[in-house]
Scaffold this active site. Structure first.
Site, mmCIF file in Angstrom:
data_model
loop_
_atom_site.group_PDB
_atom_site.id
_atom_site.type_symbol
_atom_site.label_atom_id
_atom_site.label_comp_id
_atom_site.label_asym_id
_atom_site.label_seq_id
_atom_site.Cartn_x
_atom_site.Cartn_y
_atom_site.Cartn_z
ATOM 1 N N TYR A 155 0.509 -37.366 156.992
ATOM 2 C CA TYR A 155 0.938 -36.378 157.977
ATOM 3 C C TYR A 155 0.768 -36.911 159.399
ATOM 4 C CZ TYR A 155 1.224 -31.768 160.252
ATOM 5 O OH TYR A 155 1.568 -30.695 161.047
ATOM 6 N N LYS A 211 3.779 -37.631 162.016
ATOM 7 C CA LYS A 211 3.831 -36.816 163.227
ATOM 8 C C LYS A 211 3.658 -37.672 164.487
ATOM 9 C CE LYS A 211 4.567 -32.706 161.552
ATOM 10 N NZ LYS A 211 5.807 -31.953 161.867
ATOM 11 N N ASP A 267 16.816 -24.184 155.627
ATOM 12 C CA ASP A 267 15.533 -24.117 154.939
ATOM 13 C C ASP A 267 15.800 -23.998 153.440
ATOM 14 O OD1 ASP A 267 12.787 -23.692 154.233
ATOM 15 O OD2 ASP A 267 12.449 -22.639 156.126
ATOM 16 N N SER A 323 10.032 -19.432 157.883
ATOM 17 C CA SER A 323 8.671 -18.903 157.856
ATOM 18 C C SER A 323 7.825 -19.564 158.931
ATOM 19 C CB SER A 323 8.024 -19.128 156.477
ATOM 20 O OG SER A 323 7.934 -20.509 156.194
ATOM 21 N N ASN A 357 11.754 -28.764 163.190
ATOM 22 C CA ASN A 357 10.504 -28.083 162.873
ATOM 23 C C ASN A 357 10.003 -28.347 161.458
ATOM 24 O OD1 ASN A 357 8.468 -25.710 163.156
ATOM 25 N ND2 ASN A 357 9.724 -25.122 161.384
#
Length: 231
Positions: free
Chosen positions: A131, A135, A32, A11, A67
């Site tokens: 996060y 990241k 996924d 997605s 990803n």
């Protein structure tokens, strides 16, 4: 046909990247929790290892798009250790585990392309302690891999998306809402991005002709990092 592995490719940005990779002629493998690819909970190292074994059963994979990720929004005092642990596992550990699994095939081919999906939030963003930290960690790993793997013909680069119109974005920022309009007004190009904008950047880094570009971060953010990111 050359193969590419995309984590979280069912997605959003991952799905757009998968579609672009197919259009670019790659045999595209997706891991996924949902969708038609290899199903696994990538927050679990054992499930990740089993999924990678299944992916590599079809032969070496020399292109990797890390990803998959999770946000866990909360202010600094409310961010829990469990959320930090989950973000670390999915956003960082998975990337390392996937790279290590694919690395023997890349080294044997003397060729590899690794793209790590970071975020503009790595530069700092409210409600993003776990996060942003993970990241930003991806950016550090990208640079280390670029230095260590370059002699083997393997590049490692990162992408830092800004606001991208996905289903998740629209749920958090309803179209037409004043807060959503404020986000758009803050973007120099006066629109939010699309998953295809990010997929186009991924395509560049995956290309065999991009072998002299490594250790870099490309912000796909409509100009929002101008004046914020280092020169």
């Amino acid at each position: 046909m050359e193969r590419v592995l995309i984590t979280g490719g069912a997605s959003g940005i991952g799905a757009a990247t998968a579609a672009r990779c197919r259009a670019d002629g790659y045999d595209t493998v997706i891991i996924d929790r949902v969708g038609d690819g290899i199903r696994a909970d990538l927050s679990d190292p054992t499930e990740t290892a089993e999924a990678l074994q299944a992916a590599l059963a079809g032969g070496p994979i020399t292109r990797l798009v890390n990803n998959v990720g999770i946000v866990c929004p909360a202010n600094a005092e409310a961010q829990t250790l469990d959320e930090l642990s989950l973000a670390w596992s999915l956003n960082l550990r998975t990337a390392l585990q996937c790279m290590q699994a694919l690395l023997p095939g890349m080294r044997a081919a003397r060729f590899g392309r690794i793209v790590n999906m970071s975020s503009r939030a790595a530069l700092g963003k409210e409600l993003r302690t776990a996060y942003a930290a993970t990241k930003a960690g991806l950016l550090g790993m990208t640079r280390v891999w670029a230095l260590e793997l370059g002699a083997d013909g393997i590049t490692a680069n990162a992408i830092g998306p800004g606001p991208i119109r996905t289903e998740l974005f629209d749920r958090a920022n309803p179209p037409g809402a004043p807060r959503t309009q404020a986000i758009i007004d803050a973007v120099p190009v006066k629109r939010v991005g699309t998953p295809d904008d990010v997929a186009h950047a991924v395509s560049y880094f995956l290309d065999a002709r991009s072998g002299f570009v490594t250790g870099q971060t490309l912000y796909v953010c409509g100009g929002m990092t101008v004046g914020v990111a280092g020169v």
